[in-house]
Motif scaffolding. Structure first.
Motif, mmCIF file in Angstrom:
data_model
loop_
_atom_site.group_PDB
_atom_site.id
_atom_site.type_symbol
_atom_site.label_atom_id
_atom_site.label_comp_id
_atom_site.label_asym_id
_atom_site.label_seq_id
_atom_site.Cartn_x
_atom_site.Cartn_y
_atom_site.Cartn_z
ATOM 1 N N VAL A 59 0.813 -1.212 0.000
ATOM 2 C CA VAL A 59 0.000 0.000 0.000
ATOM 3 C C VAL A 59 0.851 1.267 0.000
ATOM 4 O O VAL A 59 0.555 2.226 -0.709
ATOM 5 C CB VAL A 59 -0.973 -0.005 1.207
ATOM 6 C CG1 VAL A 59 -1.756 1.295 1.292
ATOM 7 C CG2 VAL A 59 -1.922 -1.184 1.122
ATOM 8 N N TYR A 60 1.946 1.279 0.803
ATOM 9 C CA TYR A 60 2.717 2.508 0.973
ATOM 10 C C TYR A 60 4.163 2.415 0.497
ATOM 11 O O TYR A 60 4.902 3.387 0.584
ATOM 12 C CB TYR A 60 2.717 2.928 2.448
ATOM 13 C CG TYR A 60 1.332 3.244 2.948
ATOM 14 C CD1 TYR A 60 0.662 4.379 2.521
ATOM 15 C CD2 TYR A 60 0.697 2.403 3.843
ATOM 16 C CE1 TYR A 60 -0.609 4.679 2.974
ATOM 17 C CE2 TYR A 60 -0.586 2.692 4.303
ATOM 18 C CZ TYR A 60 -1.223 3.827 3.869
ATOM 19 O OH TYR A 60 -2.476 4.117 4.308
ATOM 20 N N GLY A 61 4.592 1.246 0.024
ATOM 21 C CA GLY A 61 5.965 1.088 -0.447
ATOM 22 C C GLY A 61 6.996 1.093 0.665
ATOM 23 O O GLY A 61 8.173 1.337 0.420
ATOM 24 N N MET A 62 6.573 0.819 1.896
ATOM 25 C CA MET A 62 7.499 0.800 3.030
ATOM 26 C C MET A 62 8.189 -0.555 3.104
ATOM 27 O O MET A 62 7.544 -1.581 2.968
ATOM 28 C CB MET A 62 6.743 1.075 4.336
ATOM 29 C CG MET A 62 6.166 2.461 4.420
ATOM 30 S SD MET A 62 5.175 2.719 5.909
ATOM 31 C CE MET A 62 6.364 2.435 7.187
ATOM 32 N N ILE B 18 11.148 7.368 10.130
ATOM 33 C CA ILE B 18 11.841 7.890 8.944
ATOM 34 C C ILE B 18 11.130 7.448 7.672
ATOM 35 O O ILE B 18 10.914 8.243 6.761
ATOM 36 C CB ILE B 18 13.323 7.457 8.950
ATOM 37 C CG1 ILE B 18 14.079 8.205 10.043
ATOM 38 C CG2 ILE B 18 13.971 7.673 7.583
ATOM 39 C CD1 ILE B 18 15.470 7.666 10.320
ATOM 40 N N GLN B 19 10.737 6.168 7.625
ATOM 41 C CA GLN B 19 10.046 5.662 6.434
ATOM 42 C C GLN B 19 8.669 6.300 6.267
ATOM 43 O O GLN B 19 8.250 6.600 5.148
ATOM 44 C CB GLN B 19 9.918 4.140 6.501
ATOM 45 C CG GLN B 19 11.230 3.454 6.240
ATOM 46 C CD GLN B 19 11.015 2.029 5.796
ATOM 47 O OE1 GLN B 19 10.095 1.731 5.035
ATOM 48 N NE2 GLN B 19 11.865 1.148 6.272
ATOM 49 N N ILE B 20 7.973 6.510 7.366
ATOM 50 C CA ILE B 20 6.646 7.135 7.289
ATOM 51 C C ILE B 20 6.773 8.573 6.803
ATOM 52 O O ILE B 20 6.046 9.006 5.914
ATOM 53 C CB ILE B 20 5.931 7.061 8.656
ATOM 54 C CG1 ILE B 20 5.542 5.617 8.958
ATOM 55 C CG2 ILE B 20 4.712 7.976 8.687
ATOM 56 C CD1 ILE B 20 5.036 5.383 10.362
ATOM 57 N N ARG B 21 7.721 9.309 7.346
ATOM 58 C CA ARG B 21 7.902 10.718 6.944
ATOM 59 C C ARG B 21 8.373 10.843 5.494
ATOM 60 O O ARG B 21 8.052 11.810 4.822
ATOM 61 C CB ARG B 21 8.855 11.430 7.883
ATOM 62 C CG ARG B 21 8.226 11.669 9.234
ATOM 63 C CD ARG B 21 9.078 12.578 10.082
ATOM 64 N NE ARG B 21 8.528 12.647 11.408
ATOM 65 C CZ ARG B 21 7.774 13.651 11.827
ATOM 66 N NH1 ARG B 21 7.501 14.643 11.032
ATOM 67 N NH2 ARG B 21 7.311 13.649 13.055
ATOM 68 N N ALA B 22 9.133 9.845 5.014
ATOM 69 C CA ALA B 22 9.574 9.875 3.619
ATOM 70 C C ALA B 22 8.375 9.709 2.692
ATOM 71 O O ALA B 22 8.332 10.294 1.605
ATOM 72 C CB ALA B 22 10.594 8.768 3.364
ATOM 73 N N SER B 23 7.397 8.930 3.122
ATOM 74 C CA SER B 23 6.201 8.699 2.318
ATOM 75 C C SER B 23 5.242 9.877 2.405
ATOM 76 O O SER B 23 4.689 10.313 1.405
ATOM 77 C CB SER B 23 5.501 7.416 2.785
ATOM 78 O OG SER B 23 4.272 7.252 2.147
ATOM 79 N N LEU C 10 4.195 9.642 13.966
ATOM 80 C CA LEU C 10 4.225 8.357 14.657
ATOM 81 C C LEU C 10 4.399 8.644 16.138
ATOM 82 O O LEU C 10 5.394 9.238 16.543
ATOM 83 C CB LEU C 10 5.380 7.499 14.127
ATOM 84 C CG LEU C 10 5.557 6.122 14.736
ATOM 85 C CD1 LEU C 10 4.341 5.245 14.428
ATOM 86 C CD2 LEU C 10 6.812 5.459 14.191
ATOM 87 N N HIS C 11 3.417 8.272 16.937
ATOM 88 C CA HIS C 11 3.462 8.508 18.378
ATOM 89 C C HIS C 11 3.880 7.233 19.082
ATOM 90 O O HIS C 11 3.472 6.143 18.703
ATOM 91 C CB HIS C 11 2.098 8.944 18.918
ATOM 92 C CG HIS C 11 1.606 10.217 18.321
ATOM 93 N ND1 HIS C 11 2.064 11.447 18.706
ATOM 94 C CD2 HIS C 11 0.709 10.446 17.333
ATOM 95 C CE1 HIS C 11 1.465 12.379 17.999
ATOM 96 N NE2 HIS C 11 0.630 11.785 17.152
ATOM 97 N N LYS C 12 4.650 7.386 20.121
ATOM 98 C CA LYS C 12 5.095 6.248 20.908
ATOM 99 C C LYS C 12 4.518 6.374 22.308
ATOM 100 O O LYS C 12 4.580 7.440 22.916
ATOM 101 C CB LYS C 12 6.628 6.231 20.968
ATOM 102 C CG LYS C 12 7.190 5.035 21.667
ATOM 103 C CD LYS C 12 8.685 4.985 21.490
ATOM 104 C CE LYS C 12 9.313 5.607 22.689
ATOM 105 N NZ LYS C 12 10.746 5.612 22.686
#
Length: 175
Positions: A128-131, A153-158, A164-166
């Motif tokens: 779906v997102y190429g991650m 990092i991968q989410i922000r690149a997309s 992303l909360h922890k």
């Protein structure tokens, strides 16, 4: 149950002591975290889980028993933005044993320090997102914080607008 009276060390969640025991493949006595006297059904349920894992080991050569180290709550923005999906993210192969005694005890032990990234989730995020998530994470050499950073990092690149909360402490879940 008044959650304000429950100390974090009484809960079985990923914190320094539990992380050290799991990654060190040390046995964890479950009676430290489970109230067998208040929950009389627990031994029967643990025995069912234990025997199913033993049966899988005997029949298939491996056990499917996994401990979920962390969950991933996300939204599929390409389908239904409003639906929150919660799925296991990191899975650790474990064994569950029973030690007989006047009061039986149950012991959970990691089979290695390597956690699996949920293969179904990994596949969906790739399609779906190429991650590209790793298949495994060695928790003995890496921490959840490092994995979180890689994922972020991968989410922000997309999509830079997605965060992303922890959640570090059980109290944060209740809020």
């Amino acid at each position: 149950l008044d959650v304000k009276n429950v100390r974090p060390e009484q809960l079985f969640y990923w914190h320094d002591e539990v992380a050290r025991q799991i990654t060190g493949e040390s046995p964890i006595q479950l009676q430290k975290y489970l109230r067998f006297e208040d929950q009389p059904f627990l031994p029967a349920q643990l025995d069912a889980i234990r025997t199913a894992a033993q049966r899988d080991q005997a029949e298939y050569g491996f056990s499917q028993l996994r401990l979920v180290l962390c969950m991933f709550r996300w939204h599929n923005f390409k389908e239904d933005k409003s639906e929150a999906i919660t799925t296991p993210l990191l899975l650790m192969p474990v064994s569950l044993t029973r030690k007989k005694g006047v009061r039986d005890t149950y012991v959970l032990q990691a089979e290695s320090s390597v956690a699996e990234v949920n293969p179904a989730l990994r596949h969906v995020l790739r399609q779906v997102y190429g991650m590209e998530l790793p298949e495994q994470v060695d928790m003995g050499n890496a921490s959840l914080d490092e994995f979180h950073t890689q994922l972020e990092i991968q989410i922000r690149a997309s999509e830079p607008g997605i965060t992303l909360h922890k959640i570090d402490k059980p109290q944060d879940v209740v809020k």
